[in-house]
Design a protein around this motif. Structure first.
Motif, mmCIF file in Angstrom:
data_model
loop_
_atom_site.group_PDB
_atom_site.id
_atom_site.type_symbol
_atom_site.label_atom_id
_atom_site.label_comp_id
_atom_site.label_asym_id
_atom_site.label_seq_id
_atom_site.Cartn_x
_atom_site.Cartn_y
_atom_site.Cartn_z
ATOM 1 N N LYS A 145 0.815 -1.213 0.000
ATOM 2 C CA LYS A 145 0.000 0.000 0.000
ATOM 3 C C LYS A 145 0.852 1.268 0.000
ATOM 4 N N TYR A 146 2.032 1.201 0.591
ATOM 5 C CA TYR A 146 2.943 2.345 0.667
ATOM 6 C C TYR A 146 4.304 1.934 0.112
ATOM 7 N N PRO A 147 4.341 1.492 -1.157
ATOM 8 C CA PRO A 147 5.547 0.846 -1.706
ATOM 9 C C PRO A 147 6.602 1.811 -2.252
ATOM 10 N N SER A 148 7.666 1.990 -1.500
ATOM 11 C CA SER A 148 8.750 2.843 -1.993
ATOM 12 C C SER A 148 9.418 2.225 -3.217
ATOM 13 N N TRP A 149 9.263 0.938 -3.405
ATOM 14 C CA TRP A 149 9.873 0.235 -4.537
ATOM 15 C C TRP A 149 9.069 0.411 -5.826
ATOM 16 N N LEU A 150 7.870 0.996 -5.756
ATOM 17 C CA LEU A 150 7.025 1.108 -6.936
ATOM 18 C C LEU A 150 6.708 2.580 -7.235
ATOM 19 N N PRO A 151 7.508 3.220 -8.089
ATOM 20 C CA PRO A 151 7.326 4.655 -8.347
ATOM 21 C C PRO A 151 5.994 4.999 -9.012
ATOM 22 N N LEU A 152 5.290 4.022 -9.556
ATOM 23 C CA LEU A 152 3.967 4.275 -10.114
ATOM 24 C C LEU A 152 2.989 4.674 -9.009
ATOM 25 N N MET A 153 3.255 4.212 -7.781
ATOM 26 C CA MET A 153 2.322 4.447 -6.681
ATOM 27 C C MET A 153 2.816 5.399 -5.603
ATOM 28 N N TRP A 154 4.133 5.578 -5.452
ATOM 29 C CA TRP A 154 4.664 6.243 -4.262
ATOM 30 C C TRP A 154 5.845 7.124 -4.603
#
Length: 171
Positions: A145-154
């Motif tokens: 939900k708070y994924p620093s590894w996924l720049p699409l979301m965070w």
């Protein structure tokens, strides 16, 4: 099969077109008055009602001038810095012994054009700029939900600072 339906339903309900919220719960103080943990002239911090860690604060400007992190421009550098300073103050006050590696903070990504009037899915649920500060995050929530590894979301505040500096250099 049920898993596939759940995934399809999730994708179908993402906001692929621009959506404007008529009512902002962050602008209606009666909805969270008892949850305010800190307040200045321009910012306030509240406890998130859906905690993702030992502490989970939302830091936001009082003004509803910014929809999301994507709308920040170089002139908003001071706003971002004020939010970061408030984060540091909250951490010092409530959990000074917690290691920085156990603190996760940043912003869900907002509306970005994918193609013409089609947008990347809007990750944020409330269209009022706010920064999450999560102390000792629960692993699965941090991961998905708070994924620093996924720049699409965070985006972390460090990434935003770098972007604003880059925008400044392009001026």
């Amino acid at each position: 099969m049920q898993r596939m339906r759940a995934i399809f339903s999730y994708l179908a309900h993402l906001e692929w077109t621009e959506k404007k919220q008529k009512d902002c719960i962050f602008c209606d103080r009666t909805k969270f008055q008892g949850n305010i943990v800190y307040e200045t002239d321009t910012l306030f911090a509240i406890n998130n009602i859906s905690k993702a860690g030992t502490y989970h604060w939302l830091i936001m400007p009082k003004e509803h001038q910014w929809r999301d992190v994507e709308s920040l421009v170089y002139e908003d550098t001071q706003l971002l810095q004020s939010m970061i300073d408030l984060k540091k103050e909250l951490l010092q006050k409530h959990c000074p012994a917690v290691s920085p590696k156990n603190i996760h903070s940043g912003f869900h990504r907002g509306r970005r054009v994918l193609f013409r009037d089609v947008y990347w899915p809007d990750i944020i649920s409330i269209h009022h700029l706010h920064m999450h500060v999560i102390v000792e995050p629960r692993f699965w929530l941090w991961l998905f939900k708070y994924p620093s590894w996924l720049p699409l979301m965070w985006k972390s505040e460090k990434q935003i600072e770098q972007e604003l500096k880059r925008k400044s250099a392009e001026r």
